[in-house]
Design an enzyme around this catalytic site. Sequence first.
Site, short mmCIF file in Angstrom:
data_model
loop_
_atom_site.label_atom_id
_atom_site.label_comp_id
_atom_site.label_asym_id
_atom_site.label_seq_id
_atom_site.Cartn_x
_atom_site.Cartn_y
_atom_site.Cartn_z
N ASP A 90 0.87 -1.19 0.00
CA ASP A 90 0.00 0.00 0.00
C ASP A 90 0.90 1.23 0.00
O ASP A 90 1.46 1.60 1.03
CB ASP A 90 -0.91 0.01 1.24
CG ASP A 90 -2.06 -0.98 1.16
OD1 ASP A 90 -1.96 -1.93 0.35
OD2 ASP A 90 -3.03 -0.83 1.92
N LYS A 137 -6.81 3.41 -3.18
CA LYS A 137 -7.22 3.37 -1.77
C LYS A 137 -7.44 4.80 -1.28
O LYS A 137 -6.69 5.71 -1.64
CB LYS A 137 -6.12 2.66 -0.97
CG LYS A 137 -6.28 2.67 0.53
CD LYS A 137 -5.13 1.91 1.19
CE LYS A 137 -5.09 2.13 2.69
NZ LYS A 137 -3.96 1.43 3.35
N LYS A 197 -10.10 0.30 -2.42
CA LYS A 197 -10.01 0.03 -0.97
C LYS A 197 -10.45 1.25 -0.18
O LYS A 197 -9.95 2.36 -0.39
CB LYS A 197 -8.58 -0.38 -0.59
CG LYS A 197 -8.40 -0.62 0.92
CD LYS A 197 -7.01 -1.16 1.23
CE LYS A 197 -6.74 -1.18 2.73
NZ LYS A 197 -5.40 -1.72 3.05
#
EC number: 4.1.2.4
Length: 212
Positions: A89, A151, A180
């Site tokens: 991430d 995300k 996400k």
Amino acid sequence: MKLSKYIDHTLLKPQATEKDILKLIEEAKTYDFASVCVNPSWVKLAYENLKDTDVKVCTVVGFPLGATSTASKVYETKVAIEDGADEIDMVISVGQLKSGNDEYVKEEIKKIVEASKNKLVKVIIETCLLTEEEKVKACTLSKEAGADYVKTSTGFSTGGAKPEDIKLMRETVGKNMGVKASGGIHTREEMEVMIENGATRIGASCGVELVK
């Protein structure tokens, strides 16, 4: 897909101890979460304790500001993969994005995708710091660079995931890219709203409460 497999069971607080991380790992095994998301220094520990399960090891790169150099982010990614990370991430270079330096942003993501050696890459765009136009641009650049997910948030800035942002992100990237939602999701109802709006993964520190 069962609800637990949407969840990245997350502990990124700087004061988290080894005992805290091991508890996170055990909870992830018990509830069969998609992954544990931990800071890079805990990746080896997570890998050793999860290698015989289907729970993935997720870590963060350029976290939480996204303001480190591309070279630093690439190195962090390579080390994380060597240590056993399955998912990266990364935080987008927010300042570069807001400066209109699209090529910088896209190339950086592309280099991290390459360094990840076919592992999953999620790009944290930090929605709370962006205009609607910048959110769309961040998602578009992430998709063009070959990332697997976009995300919403680090959870360490001024705001977290909002349903309207998830909807916009999903509309921007289409149906084949992951989205996400992370930051401020504390109830099952909140999680279900995110999923209804297009989220395919949920980042939360209270994963156990979400599935109980």
